[in-house]
Design a protein around this motif. Structure first.
Motif, PDB file in Angstrom:
ATOM      1  N   SER B  28       0.836  -1.200   0.000  1.00  0.00           N
ATOM      2  CA  SER B  28       0.000   0.000   0.000  1.00  0.00           C
ATOM      3  C   SER B  28       0.869   1.246   0.000  1.00  0.00           C
ATOM      4  N   GLY B  29       0.223   2.375  -0.277  1.00  0.00           N
ATOM      5  CA  GLY B  29       0.977   3.617  -0.419  1.00  0.00           C
ATOM      6  C   GLY B  29       1.679   4.073   0.847  1.00  0.00           C
ATOM      7  N   ASN B  30       1.182   3.671   1.995  1.00  0.00           N
ATOM      8  CA  ASN B  30       1.773   4.119   3.250  1.00  0.00           C
ATOM      9  C   ASN B  30       2.622   3.038   3.914  1.00  0.00           C
ATOM     10  N   GLU B  31       2.979   2.016   3.181  1.00  0.00           N
ATOM     11  CA  GLU B  31       3.798   0.939   3.737  1.00  0.00           C
ATOM     12  C   GLU B  31       5.259   1.096   3.343  1.00  0.00           C
ATOM     13  N   TYR B  32       6.120   0.928   4.336  1.00  0.00           N
ATOM     14  CA  TYR B  32       7.550   0.980   4.137  1.00  0.00           C
ATOM     15  C   TYR B  32       8.098  -0.418   3.865  1.00  0.00           C
ATOM     16  N   VAL B  33       9.229  -0.469   3.191  1.00  0.00           N
ATOM     17  CA  VAL B  33       9.967  -1.712   2.992  1.00  0.00           C
ATOM     18  C   VAL B  33      11.175  -1.706   3.937  1.00  0.00           C
ATOM     19  N   TYR B  34      11.274  -2.738   4.754  1.00  0.00           N
ATOM     20  CA  TYR B  34      12.390  -2.885   5.684  1.00  0.00           C
ATOM     21  C   TYR B  34      13.208  -4.131   5.310  1.00  0.00           C
ATOM     22  N   TRP B  35      14.494  -4.049   5.557  1.00  0.00           N
ATOM     23  CA  TRP B  35      15.352  -5.219   5.421  1.00  0.00           C
ATOM     24  C   TRP B  35      16.104  -5.440   6.728  1.00  0.00           C
ATOM     25  N   TYR B  36      16.070  -6.683   7.158  1.00  0.00           N
ATOM     26  CA  TYR B  36      16.846  -7.137   8.310  1.00  0.00           C
ATOM     27  C   TYR B  36      17.660  -8.351   7.875  1.00  0.00           C
ATOM     28  N   ARG B  37      18.676  -8.675   8.638  1.00  0.00           N
ATOM     29  CA  ARG B  37      19.381  -9.923   8.406  1.00  0.00           C
ATOM     30  C   ARG B  37      19.664 -10.591   9.739  1.00  0.00           C
ATOM     31  N   GLN B  38      19.846 -11.901   9.673  1.00  0.00           N
ATOM     32  CA  GLN B  38      20.136 -12.664  10.874  1.00  0.00           C
ATOM     33  C   GLN B  38      21.300 -13.594  10.591  1.00  0.00           C
ATOM     34  N   ILE B  39      22.418 -13.263  11.182  1.00  0.00           N
ATOM     35  CA  ILE B  39      23.599 -14.109  11.109  1.00  0.00           C
ATOM     36  C   ILE B  39      23.402 -15.240  12.114  1.00  0.00           C
ATOM     37  N   HIS B  40      23.883 -16.398  11.764  1.00  0.00           N
ATOM     38  CA  HIS B  40      23.651 -17.595  12.559  1.00  0.00           C
ATOM     39  C   HIS B  40      23.889 -17.362  14.046  1.00  0.00           C
ATOM     40  N   SER B  41      22.877 -17.752  14.848  1.00  0.00           N
ATOM     41  CA  SER B  41      22.949 -17.703  16.312  1.00  0.00           C
ATOM     42  C   SER B  41      22.921 -16.290  16.882  1.00  0.00           C
ATOM     43  N   GLN B  42      22.636 -15.297  16.051  1.00  0.00           N
ATOM     44  CA  GLN B  42      22.536 -13.932  16.550  1.00  0.00           C
ATOM     45  C   GLN B  42      21.117 -13.403  16.373  1.00  0.00           C
ATOM     46  N   GLY B  43      20.825 -12.275  17.021  1.00  0.00           N
ATOM     47  CA  GLY B  43      19.543 -11.624  16.830  1.00  0.00           C
ATOM     48  C   GLY B  43      19.475 -10.936  15.482  1.00  0.00           C
ATOM     49  N   PRO B  44      18.274 -10.736  14.938  1.00  0.00           N
ATOM     50  CA  PRO B  44      18.151 -10.004  13.673  1.00  0.00           C
ATOM     51  C   PRO B  44      18.756  -8.610  13.784  1.00  0.00           C
ATOM     52  N   GLN B  45      19.302  -8.149  12.670  1.00  0.00           N
ATOM     53  CA  GLN B  45      19.971  -6.862  12.608  1.00  0.00           C
ATOM     54  C   GLN B  45      19.308  -6.012  11.548  1.00  0.00           C
ATOM     55  N   TYR B  46      18.923  -4.799  11.898  1.00  0.00           N
ATOM     56  CA  TYR B  46      18.340  -3.874  10.940  1.00  0.00           C
ATOM     57  C   TYR B  46      19.382  -3.480   9.902  1.00  0.00           C
ATOM     58  N   ILE B  47      18.968  -3.427   8.623  1.00  0.00           N
ATOM     59  CA  ILE B  47      19.883  -3.002   7.563  1.00  0.00           C
ATOM     60  C   ILE B  47      19.475  -1.646   7.009  1.00  0.00           C
ATOM     61  N   ILE B  48      18.243  -1.549   6.507  1.00  0.00           N
ATOM     62  CA  ILE B  48      17.839  -0.350   5.800  1.00  0.00           C
ATOM     63  C   ILE B  48      16.332  -0.360   5.629  1.00  0.00           C
ATOM     64  N   HIS B  49      15.731   0.793   5.384  1.00  0.00           N
ATOM     65  CA  HIS B  49      14.320   0.826   5.026  1.00  0.00           C
ATOM     66  C   HIS B  49      14.061   1.991   4.088  1.00  0.00           C
ATOM     67  N   GLY B  50      12.913   1.920   3.383  1.00  0.00           N
ATOM     68  CA  GLY B  50      12.568   2.991   2.467  1.00  0.00           C
ATOM     69  C   GLY B  50      11.087   2.972   2.148  1.00  0.00           C
ATOM     70  N   LEU B  51      10.611   4.086   1.619  1.00  0.00           N
ATOM     71  CA  LEU B  51       9.204   4.206   1.236  1.00  0.00           C
ATOM     72  C   LEU B  51       9.049   4.120  -0.282  1.00  0.00           C
ATOM     73  N   LYS B  52       9.669   5.029  -1.013  1.00  0.00           N
ATOM     74  CA  LYS B  52       9.579   4.976  -2.473  1.00  0.00           C
ATOM     75  C   LYS B  52      10.858   5.418  -3.151  1.00  0.00           C
ATOM     76  N   ASN B  53      11.678   6.160  -2.468  1.00  0.00           N
ATOM     77  CA  ASN B  53      12.958   6.559  -3.043  1.00  0.00           C
ATOM     78  C   ASN B  53      14.024   5.522  -2.727  1.00  0.00           C
ATOM     79  N   ASN B  54      15.020   5.448  -3.578  1.00  0.00           N
ATOM     80  CA  ASN B  54      16.139   4.568  -3.296  1.00  0.00           C
ATOM     81  C   ASN B  54      16.898   5.100  -2.086  1.00  0.00           C
ATOM     82  N   GLU B  55      17.414   4.190  -1.280  1.00  0.00           N
ATOM     83  CA  GLU B  55      18.118   4.566  -0.069  1.00  0.00           C
ATOM     84  C   GLU B  55      19.484   3.888  -0.029  1.00  0.00           C
TER      85      GLU B  55
END
Lengths: 114, 114
Positions: B28-55
């Motif tokens: 939807s128009g008001n939804e953001y895209v988030y990316w996280y990653r999880q390295i083995h045996s660790q907690g998820p780590q935030y990478i980046i997020h965006g709405l419509k522009n490249n980040e």
């Protein structure tokens, strides 16, 4: 900064025992939450808090209690451990406000219930 | 929150760019895209997020198509330490208690090979 700190890192319980998983953050974040991660199931939300004194249930709350007496701490209590609660538990926190702030996770507590 | 589709696994040679795709055709128009990653045996780590522009940040770049139905996370020079499960998440950014309620799917296992 330490970020989100979880203790203990590993724990083995017998069925029926109780324990508290500790979570502390030093980023003055309003929001804190607990997830569990099981193989093939992804991360599932257990309980969450939007600020000190306020908590609510997530997707899988049964068997767990939480309280939030301070901004920094959000402990998760298992009242009577069951083998189905064998999992990896992650605590996370984020800023309040607009809601786009990312989650910061701890490194987890690996719990085995025998 | 809109559903996302990611390939279950990808390989990348060390030093090369890793391009991880994500399909979110019902966004939807008001939804953001988030990316996280999880390295083995660790907690998820935030990478980046965006709405419509490249980040872009110090970790990665996020390219969102003009119609916002898909996105690509780019790790410009992958290293062995980038081997992890990468999660693409779409959610509404709003104030209130839903800030932390991220739904993690199964993600993409990126393996960086020497």
């Amino acid at each position: 900064n330490a970020g989100v700190t979880q203790t203990p890192k590993f724990q083995v319980l017998k069925t029926g025992q109780s324990m508290t998983l500790q979570c502390a953050q030093d980023m003055n974040h309003e929001y804190m939450s607990w997830y569990r991660q099981d193989p093939g199931m992804g991360l599932r939300l257990i309980h969450y808090s939007v600020g000190a004194g306020i908590t609510d249930q997530g997707e899988v709350p049964n068997g767990y209690n939480v309280s939030r007496s301070t901004t920094e701490d959000f402990p998760l209590r298992l009242l009577s451990a069951a083998p189905s609660q064998t999992s990896v538990y992650f605590c996370a926190s984020s800023k309040g406000g607009t809601g786009i702030s990312p989650l910061h996770f701890g490194n987890g507590t690996r719990l085995t219930v025998t | 929150d809109a559903k996302t589709t990611q390939p279950p696994s990808m390989d990348c040679a060390e030093g090369r760019a890793a391009n991880l795709p994500c399909n979110h055709s019902t966004i939807s128009g008001n939804e953001y895209v988030y990316w996280y990653r999880q390295i083995h045996s660790q907690g998820p780590q935030y990478i980046i997020h965006g709405l419509k522009n490249n980040e872009t940040n110090e970790m990665a770049s996020l390219i969102i198509t003009e119609d916002r139905k898909s996105s690509t996370l780019i790790l410009p020079h992958a290293t062995l330490r980038d081997t992890a499960v990468y999660y693409c998440i779409v959610r509404v950014a709003s104030s209130g208690g839903s800030n932390y309620k991220l739904t993690f799917g199964k993600g993409t296992l990126l393996t960086v090979n020497p």
